[in-house]
Design an enzyme around this catalytic site. Structure first.
Site, PDB file in Angstrom:
ATOM      1  N   LYS A 139       0.854  -1.203   0.000  1.00  0.00           N
ATOM      2  CA  LYS A 139       0.000   0.000   0.000  1.00  0.00           C
ATOM      3  C   LYS A 139       0.883   1.243   0.000  1.00  0.00           C
ATOM      4  O   LYS A 139       1.927   1.280   0.671  1.00  0.00           O
ATOM      5  CB  LYS A 139      -0.900  -0.029   1.241  1.00  0.00           C
ATOM      6  CG  LYS A 139      -1.918   1.109   1.307  1.00  0.00           C
ATOM      7  CD  LYS A 139      -2.868   0.911   2.493  1.00  0.00           C
ATOM      8  CE  LYS A 139      -3.881   2.028   2.628  1.00  0.00           C
ATOM      9  NZ  LYS A 139      -4.798   1.843   3.761  1.00  0.00           N
ATOM     10  N   SER A 214      -9.726   2.013   2.818  1.00  0.00           N
ATOM     11  CA  SER A 214      -8.820   2.689   1.922  1.00  0.00           C
ATOM     12  C   SER A 214      -7.799   1.777   1.222  1.00  0.00           C
ATOM     13  O   SER A 214      -7.177   2.195   0.259  1.00  0.00           O
ATOM     14  CB  SER A 214      -8.054   3.761   2.698  1.00  0.00           C
ATOM     15  OG  SER A 214      -7.252   3.170   3.712  1.00  0.00           O
ATOM     16  N   SER A 238      -9.863  -0.252   7.140  1.00  0.00           N
ATOM     17  CA  SER A 238      -9.330  -0.156   5.775  1.00  0.00           C
ATOM     18  C   SER A 238      -8.681  -1.417   5.223  1.00  0.00           C
ATOM     19  O   SER A 238      -8.367  -1.461   4.033  1.00  0.00           O
ATOM     20  CB  SER A 238      -8.334   0.986   5.684  1.00  0.00           C
ATOM     21  OG  SER A 238      -9.047   2.164   5.454  1.00  0.00           O
TER      22      SER A 238
HETATM   23  N1  GLN Z   1     -13.211   4.589   6.362  1.00  0.00           N
HETATM   24  C1  GLN Z   1     -12.490   4.968   7.536  1.00  0.00           C
HETATM   25  C2  GLN Z   1     -11.996   6.395   7.435  1.00  0.00           C
HETATM   26  O1  GLN Z   1     -12.173   6.994   6.408  1.00  0.00           O
HETATM   27  C3  GLN Z   1     -11.364   4.015   7.809  1.00  0.00           C
HETATM   28  C4  GLN Z   1     -10.148   4.291   7.028  1.00  0.00           C
HETATM   29  C5  GLN Z   1      -8.963   3.469   7.450  1.00  0.00           C
HETATM   30  O2  GLN Z   1      -9.072   2.468   8.129  1.00  0.00           O
HETATM   31  N2  GLN Z   1      -7.799   3.944   7.044  1.00  0.00           N
HETATM   32  O3  GLN Z   1     -11.448   6.923   8.341  1.00  0.00           O
END
Ligand code: GLN
Length: 605
Positions: A139, A214, A238
């Site tokens: 990532k 994400s 995410s």
């Molecule tokens: N959807 C969540 C956010 O936007 C989780 C994102 C994540 O785990 N990086 O914060």
């Protein structure tokens, strides 16, 4: 309380495998000249288990169809060379990624050089791990020395770290070969991989849908079989949510298990790096490699129980499984609910004791999470100012105007929204009312999980209320999008381990994942349950997407990493096609991850 029973799997078997009528996913089970069982697996994710048990893997299997451990074994036995494994992944990336957009940067040249080195080390016995020589996708918020690391943001479009994240180093020590960096929501803020400055990633099960986020790029790379496995990061779901949308297995370890050194921070008290793979065994093996105590991360924990693969036993007799009834109510899609109940049934049939219980405080998790995560993000992102690295506005008047314009032009809308929210909740006058209250709520949520784990070994839950939404339908209503994190974020607030395992496909042919949550440091309990469930379920085949299946027109919308925004000195290799790009000299980010109370410290300044 007795759980509702389901009939989907038997329906599927009857309709698809036995009567050979079209499956619920619309595809015919029998293709000319092919065994109907394999077509059924491709079409609906299920295998006719009564007839065959777990599907035997055969010699005709393509390299990219193998799991990471299977590929590792074949490399070890010299059936496949490290170069051949790399060729197979890059061929697949070349065929598919223009449409899917799961990678933002490829590292072809160095990967081949490394492949030769790793091959020699495997042959002379200096690397012996189970994943030696197996390619991996990383990532793009994990620093990789000498390779673009953009967080899918314009503000870091040209950032080339001078060091690698500890988790990446651990993988490399075990013989991993990095294919490239994967697309993500900008700075990991989002649930769809649509907030990336480099265009959205598409779901290989249906390219009109998002892959989740994400870590959408990493999950798609695995589901589309471009990479045998990948690393992601999970601040509020995410890893687990996109894994569930893409039909792969994703795991968030207990906070502190994997070093955050070199992970570009979003919410430091919540962030954890974790594995994304095709099955639970791969996940356990990857976690074993990346878990380490690291003095460079003050929140890293010295654990002595990191032999995660020892938990891969098909035995859940007596395992106490709790399902929060608060998770099964309003807002949950019927098919997802059914999938959770199906999973409960499968575990019960193997001897687990399953019951529903009240977890409580569920409705407070989203507000608490978004206050805490945004507060920490607003502090962490203050370092991106156009001075030390990344994007700098072309025209400005004086220092403050340069900060302002660089940040205004460099950050996307969602990131700016979080910075504003975070700065607001930390500002004097609102700090007690919002930030401190959110911290107290977080403590209460942890206590309710503590109470639950007095009674249960694992908690079974949905990973997301729905399957993957259509592209372009989520960003216009951010609050609604935040609600989709309901089942994942409490796990981060409480620092717990969680795993998302694919269960079946919904009526639209999109994967549904179920989540298993463990008490802190009890990864083995969820790995054991997930492994046993996987044995009952059978092999969950990847979508088998082919080159013509995706529209290539939209994926490349937006800017490209490594493109020329400025002409400051310095050249490095990066970009999707390994082209030389201009970069600021001396690109670095602060090496040590911010302390969890960084936001509070900022307030005190
Ligand atoms: N959807 C969540 C956010 O936007 C989780 C994102 C994540 O785990 N990086 O914060």
């Amino acid at each position: 309380m007795r759980l509702r029973r389901r009939s989907r799997r038997s329906w599927c078997r009857r309709q698809c495998c036995e009567t050979k009528r079209p499956c619920r996913c619309g595809r015919m089970p029998l293709a000319a000249g092919r065994d109907w069982r394999s077509v059924c697996v491709k079409a609906c994710g299920y295998q006719a288990q009564e007839e065959t048990g777990i599907q035997e893997r055969d010699d005709e299997m393509q390299i990219t169809e193998l799991t990471a451990l299977e590929l590792g074994r074949k490399i070890k036995s010299k059936e496949i060379s490290v170069r051949e494994a790399l060729d197979a992944s890059y061929q697949r990336i070349d065929a598919l990624d223009e449409g899917l957009n799961s990678f933002v940067t490829l590292d072809r040249e160095r990967a081949y050089a490394r492949a030769d080195m790793v091959q020699t080390q495997i042959e002379d016995g200096s690397i012996t791990g189970p994943l030696a020589g197996v390619p991996v996708a990383i990532k793009d918020n994990l620093c990789t020395k000498g390779l673009l690391t953009t967080c899918s943001s314009k503000i870091l479009y040209n950032f080339v770290p001078t060091y690698s994240a500890e988790a990446v180093l651990n993988l490399e020590k075990a013989g991993a070969v990095i294919l490239g960096k994967t697309n993500m929501d900008e700075f990991a803020m989002g649930s769809t991989t649509e907030t990336s400055a480099f265009g959205p990633t598409k779901n290989p099960w249906n390219t009109g849908h998002v892959p989740g986020g994400s870590s959408g790029g990493s999950c798609v790379a695995v589901a589309a079989e471009e990479a045998p496995y990948a690393l992601g990061s999970d601040t509020g779901g995410s890893i687990r949510q996109p894994s569930s949308f893409c039909g792969v297995v994703g795991m968030k370890p207990t906070y502190g298990t994997v070093s955050r050194y070199g992970l570009i921070a979003y919410g430091s008290s919540l962030d954890q790096i974790g594995p994304i793979a095709k099955d639970v065994s791969d996940c356990a093996a990857i976690l074993e490699m990346i878990a380490s105590h690291d003095k460079k991360d003050s929140t890293s924990v010295a654990r002595t129980d990191c032999d995660f693969t020892s938990a891969l036993v098909d035995d859940v007799k007596g395992l106490r499984v709790g399902i929060p009834s608060d998770y099964l109510g309003e807002g949950l899609d019927d098919e997802v609910r059914q999938a959770v109940l199906d999973t409960a049934d499968a575990l019960r049939q193997k001897g687990a004791v399953v019951e529903e219980f009240d977890l409580s405080l569920v409705e407070y998790a989203i507000p608490a999470y978004y206050v805490i995560a945004s507060a920490e993000a607003s502090s962490n992102l203050s370092r991106f100012d156009g001075v030390k690295y990344g994007y700098r506005s072309a025209e400005y008047e004086g220092l403050h105007n340069m900060y302002k314009k660089s940040r205004s032009e460099g950050f996307g809308e969602e990131v700016k929204r979080r910075i504003m929210l975070g700065s607001f909740v930390l500002s004097s006058g609102y700090y007690d009312a919002y930030y401190l209250k959110a911290l107290r709520t977080k403590a209460l949520i942890k206590q309710s999980f503590d109470r639950a784990f007095e009674k249960y070994d694992i908690i079974l839950a949905p990973a997301s209320p729905t399957t993957a939404p259509e592209l372009g339908k989520s960003l216009s209503d951010p609050l609604k999008m935040y609600l989709g994190d309901i089942y994942t974020i409490s796990v981060n607030l409480a620092g717990l381990p969680g795993i998302s395992v694919p269960c079946c496909l919904d009526s639209k042919g999109l994967p549904i994942g179920v989540q298993m949550i463990g008490d802190c440091f009890h990864e083995k309990a969820i790995l054991r349950a997930a492994y046993a469930y996987e044995q009952a379920r059978g092999r969950f085949a990847m979508p088998g997407i082919t080159a013509g299946a995706c529209d290539k027109s939209e994926a490349k919308a937006g800017i490209r990493p490594g493109s020329n925004y400025d002409t400051t000195a310095g050249t490095h290799v990066g970009g999707k096609h390994g082209t030389a790009v201009e970069a600021h000299a001396g690109n670095t980010v602060p090496a040590a991850p911010s302390a969890p109370n960084a936001a509070a410290e900022q307030e005190g300044e």
